[in-house]
Design an enzyme around this catalytic site. Structure first.
Site, PDB file in Angstrom:
ATOM      1  CG  HIS A 481      -1.617   1.279   1.521  1.00  0.00           C
ATOM      2  ND1 HIS A 481      -2.950   1.471   1.265  1.00  0.00           N
ATOM      3  CD2 HIS A 481      -1.173   2.459   2.051  1.00  0.00           C
ATOM      4  CE1 HIS A 481      -3.298   2.707   1.604  1.00  0.00           C
ATOM      5  NE2 HIS A 481      -2.231   3.320   2.098  1.00  0.00           N
ATOM      6  CD  GLU A 482       1.995   3.575   3.718  1.00  0.00           C
ATOM      7  OE1 GLU A 482       2.216   4.630   3.081  1.00  0.00           O
ATOM      8  OE2 GLU A 482       1.037   3.451   4.497  1.00  0.00           O
ATOM      9  CG  HIS A 485       0.363   6.168  -0.652  1.00  0.00           C
ATOM     10  ND1 HIS A 485      -0.822   6.724  -1.103  1.00  0.00           N
ATOM     11  CD2 HIS A 485       0.087   5.644   0.576  1.00  0.00           C
ATOM     12  CE1 HIS A 485      -1.768   6.539  -0.191  1.00  0.00           C
ATOM     13  NE2 HIS A 485      -1.250   5.887   0.830  1.00  0.00           N
ATOM     14  CD  GLU A 541      -4.414   6.781   2.053  1.00  0.00           C
ATOM     15  OE1 GLU A 541      -4.141   5.567   2.180  1.00  0.00           O
ATOM     16  OE2 GLU A 541      -3.584   7.688   2.245  1.00  0.00           O
ATOM     17  CG  ASP A 545      -6.618   0.550   0.841  1.00  0.00           C
ATOM     18  OD1 ASP A 545      -5.549   0.497   1.486  1.00  0.00           O
ATOM     19  OD2 ASP A 545      -7.679   0.963   1.332  1.00  0.00           O
TER      20      ASP A 545
END
Length: 633
Positions: A481-482, A485, A541, A545
Site C-alpha cells: 500500500h505504501e 502511494h 488511498e 489499497d
C-alpha cells in the site's frame, strides 16, 4: 468466521464476533485493530515511564529530560495552584497589539513561540527540487472541521452553537467577564466566517500538488499591502526570499480585504480565543477538559482522557521520538528490523514484476516507473538518527521558577528556529516524521521513501505465529500500500528524486487519469451505514489499497503454502473498527482513507481471485462484474 455472511458482507463475516464484543474506550471515538495495538504499546510505555521515574540509571540525557517534564505534567496540584497565571505571558502579548501595525512588528516573535496568528510560514521541501527547502505560506484552520459544514445551514447552526457553548465555558474558567466572553466569541466567529470562502475543502486539499503555488516577491508584496509579509518572511529565515509557495491562492488574493485595520478587532479576538483553546492543556486539568469538549462532541467521544494518561502524553508528545527509539531498539531489535526489510524488498520485487508485465503502459513510462521503484528508500523499525532539537531542549522544573506553558514556549521556539534555518538547505532524509512507537506507516513523495515504525509490525499485521499468507494479507498489503502511494494520483506526479516532474507519456497519463476516475466512481456514493463514501476525497488511498492488495496477493501466491482464505481473512480483520456515529460521519467528510468496511469489502470484491474462490454470483452483494473491476497497479 460466519460463513453465511461471506457473500453478503465479508467484513462482517470475518469480524462479526469482534464487532459484537469490542468496547469503544470512553476517551476514544472508536476501537480498531490499530487502536488495539496502540493500547498495548501504551501500557508498555506507561510501565517504562514508571520504571524510569524510580531509577534513571543508564538513561540518556534526552530520556531524563522526558522524565523531568513528565514529573511536571503529572503534578496537578501545582497546576491548580498556578491556575491561569502562566497564560498571562501569551495573553499580554496579544493584548499589547493595538492595531495591524503592532501585529506586523510582533509577528516574528509570535510565530517563533507558536502563538496562533491568522496566517503563517513553514519551511518544507520544494516540490520542484526535493533537495532544497523553501518557504510555504498559508492561512490558519477554520473552527469547524471542513468547509462543507458551513454550507449546510442546519448543521452549521448546530455546530456553531456547540462551539459557542463550549468556548463560553472555557473562557469562563479563564476568568473573562460575561461581556468579554460574548465579544470575544462573536468577533472570533466573524473572522472565521471571512476565512470560509478562501479555505480549501478536504476534497480540494487532498490533491496536494495544487497546494504548490509559487509567487514572486514582487507579486506577494502587491497582494499584501496591509502587512509586510515578505519582510516577516525574511526576518524568520534571516536571508533574502525571492518567492513564497502559497498553499491557497484564494487566501492571498483576498488578503488585504481580510487582514485589514477595519478587521483588526475581530482578528485580535480570534487570536485570544484560539490561543485560550490551544494553551488550555498546559494549565489546569479543568481547563484541559473544557478545551476538549467541542472536539469530543464532534467525534462522539464520551469522556476526556484520564489525568494520568493525559500527563504521560503531554510529556511523551514532546519527546515521542526519544521514547520511540528506546521502544524500537528494545522491543523490536536489529534482527526483526532486517527480517522485515527483507520482506519489504521482496514486495518491491513483486511490484517491479507487475509494472514490467503491465498491459496499459508503454515501455518508456514503465522504465521510469521501475527506476522510481528501484530508488525507493526503505526505513524499518526505528530511525538511525533523531531530530537535533532534542539535544537543545533544557527542561526547568517548578522549583526553578518554570511551568508547563513556559516549557512549551521554549521548546516550540527551538523547533521553529530550526525549521526556519532549513531555508535554502538540503533536507536530512534520515529524519522520520513519526516515532517508532506509533502504529502507522507512511510514504514520502518528496523523499521517495517508505517508513514502517516498529509499532505496526505486530499481530494481526505481522506475527511469526501467523501463516505467511496471513502476514501477506496484513503487513505485506500495508507495505505494498505504501509503495503504491508512489504511483497514486498524487505520488505519480513526483519522479524518483522526489521532485514534481511529469515522467509519463501523454497517452499513458490519459490512461492513468481514466483509471483514477474509474476508482473514484467505484467508491463514490457507496453506502457505509453512516453515510456515503466520497470517491474523490478517498481516491489516493483507494488506489494504494488496490495496488497494495494485488501486489501482496502475488507475493503470497509464490509461496508453496499459499492460503487464499487466510490472506483474505486477515485483510478484512486488519480493517475492523467500531466507531461512534458522529466519528464515522466526520471521517466521511474529512478523511482521505476510505471507510474501513469498504477498504475490506470493496477492495476484495474488486479482486477476480476473491470472486472465483468464493464463487460469488450476481445474486450476491459481494459481487462485482469483472468488466467493472478497476486494476491500476
Amino acid at each position: 468466521m460466519k460463513k453465511e455472511l461471506i457473500k453478503t458482507n465479508y467484513y462482517e463475516a470475518v469480524n462479526e464476533e469482534w464487532l459484537k464484543n469490542a468496547v469503544i474506550p470512553g476517551d476514544k471515538p472508536s476501537m480498531s485493530a490499530f487502536l488495539e495495538l496502540h493500547l498495548g504499546i501504551e501500557d508498555i510505555l506507561l510501565d517504562l515511564t514508571a520504571k524510569w521515574e524510580k531509577d534513571q540509571t543508564g538513561l540518556n540525557e534526552n530520556t531524563k529530560k522526558f522524565i523531568k517534564l513528565y514529573q511536571m505534567t503529572k503534578d496537578f496540584d501545582k497546576r491548580s495552584e498556578l491556575g491561569t497565571k502562566p497564560f498571562e505571558v501569551v495573553l499580554n502579548q496579544i493584548n499589547q497589539l493595538k492595531n495591524l501595525k503592532d501585529l506586523d512588528k510582533a509577528f516574528k516573535d509570535l510565530t517563533l513561540a507558536s502563538i496562533e496568528t491568522p496566517f503563517g510560514f513553514s519551511v518544507m521541501q520544494d516540490f520542484m527540487n526535493s533537495n532544497n527547502q523553501v518557504l510555504y505560506f498559508g492561512a490558519s484552520r477554520l473552527f469547524l472541521p471542513d468547509t462543507t459544514y458551513y454550507k449546510d445551514e442546519k448543521s452549521k447552526a448546530q455546530l456553531i452553537g456547540l462551539f459557542t457553548q463550549t468556548t463560553t465555558q472555557l473562557l469562563n474558567l479563564y476568568g473573562f467577564s460575561k461581556e468579554e466572553k460574548e465579544k470575544l466569541i462573536s468577533d472570533a466567529l466573524a473572522f472565521d466566517e471571512l476565512l470560509v470562502p478562501v479555505t480549501k475543502s478536504s476534497v480540494e486539499a487532498a490533491d496536494y500538488v495544487k497546494m504548490y503555488n509559487p509567487l514572486s516577491k514582487s507579486d506577494a508584496k502587491k497582494l499584501t499591502k496591509n502587512f509586510d509579509i515578505m519582510g516577516n518572511a525574511e526576518a524568520l529565515v534571516k536571508q533574502d526570499v525571492d518567492q513564497l509557495i502559497v498553499l491557497n491562492l484564494d487566501f492571498i488574493n483576498a488578503f488585504d480585504s481580510i487582514i485589514s485595520d477595519e478587521n483588526f478587532e475581530i482578528i485580535k479576538s480570534w487570536m485570544v480565543v484560539n490561543n485560550a483553546r490551544s494553551f488550555a492543556s498546559d494549565l489546569t486539568d479543568e481547563l484541559r477538559v473544557a478545551a476538549g469538549a467541542f472536539g469530543r462532541a464532534l467525534s462522539g467521544t464520551k469522556e476526556a482522557q484520564s489525568k494520568e494518561k493525559f500527563a504521560f502524553y503531554q510529556a511523551y508528545n514532546r519527546f515521542s521520538q526519544v521514547v520511540g527509539l528506546y521502544y524500537g531498539e528494545n522491543f523490536f531489535g536489529p534482527v526483526a528490523k532486517e527480517d522485515v526489510k527483507k520482506m519489504v524488498h521482496e514486495i518491491i520485487g513483486i511490484y517491479n514484476e507487475r509494472i514490467t508485465n503491465n498491459d496499459w503502459l508503454n515501455e518508456k513510462t514503465k522504465a521510469k516507473a521501475i527506476k522510481k521503484l528501484t530508488t525507493l528508500s526503505v526505513h524499518v523499525g526505528y530511525p538511525d538518527e533523531l531530530p537535533p532539537y532534542y539535544d537543545m531542549f533544557e527542561v526547568k522544573g517548578y522549583e526553578e521558577g518554570s511551568n508547563i506553558l513556559n516549557e512549551k514556549l521554549k521548546m516550540t521556539r527551538i523547533m521553529s528556529e530550526l525549521n526556519f534555518e532549513k531555508y535554502n538547505k538540503a533536507p536530512n532524509k534520515n529524519i522520520w516524521h513519526m516515532p517508532a512507537s506509533m502504529v502507522n506507516a507512511y510514504y514520502s513523495p518528496t523523499n521517495n521513501q517508505i517508513v514502517f515504525p516498529a509499532a505496526i509490525l505486530q499481530k494481526p499485521y505481522y506475527s511469526l505465529e501467523q501463516s505467511p499468507s496471513e502476514n501477506y494479507g496484513g503487513i505485506g498489503a500495508v507495505m505494498a500500500h505504501e509503495i503504491s502511494h508512489a504511483f497514486d494520483n498524487n505520488g505519480a506526479k513526483f519522479d524518483e528524486f522526489g521532485s514534481l516532474s511529469n515522467w509519463w507519456t501523454d497517452e499513458d497519463l490519459e490512461a492513468f487519469k481514466k483509471k483514477s476516475k474509474d476508482m473514484i466512481d467505484l467508491f463514490d456514493g457507496v453506502e457505509t451505514g453512516n453515510g456515503v463514501c466520497n470517491g474523490e476525497l478517498t481516491v489516493s488511498e483507494n488506489i494504494a489499497d488496490s495496488g497494495g492488495l494485488r501486489c501482496a496477493l502475488e507475493a503470497s501466491k509464490k509461496r508453496k503454502d499459499h492460503d487464499l482464505e487466510g490472506f483474505f481473512k486477515n485483510w478484512a480483520s486488519v480493517w475492523r473498527q467500531k466507531a461512534s456515529p458522529e466519528y464515522s460521519q466526520l471521517l466521511l467528510r474529512v478523511d482521505v482513507h476510505g471507510p474501513t468496511i469498504l477498504r475490506a469489502n470493496m477492495q476484495l470484491s474488486n479482486l477476480p481471485e476473491f470472486q472465483d474462490f468464493y464463487q460469488i454470483t450476481e445474486e450476491d452483494k459481494m459481487y462485482l462484474a469483472k468488466d467493472k473491476m478497476v486494476s491500476i497497479w
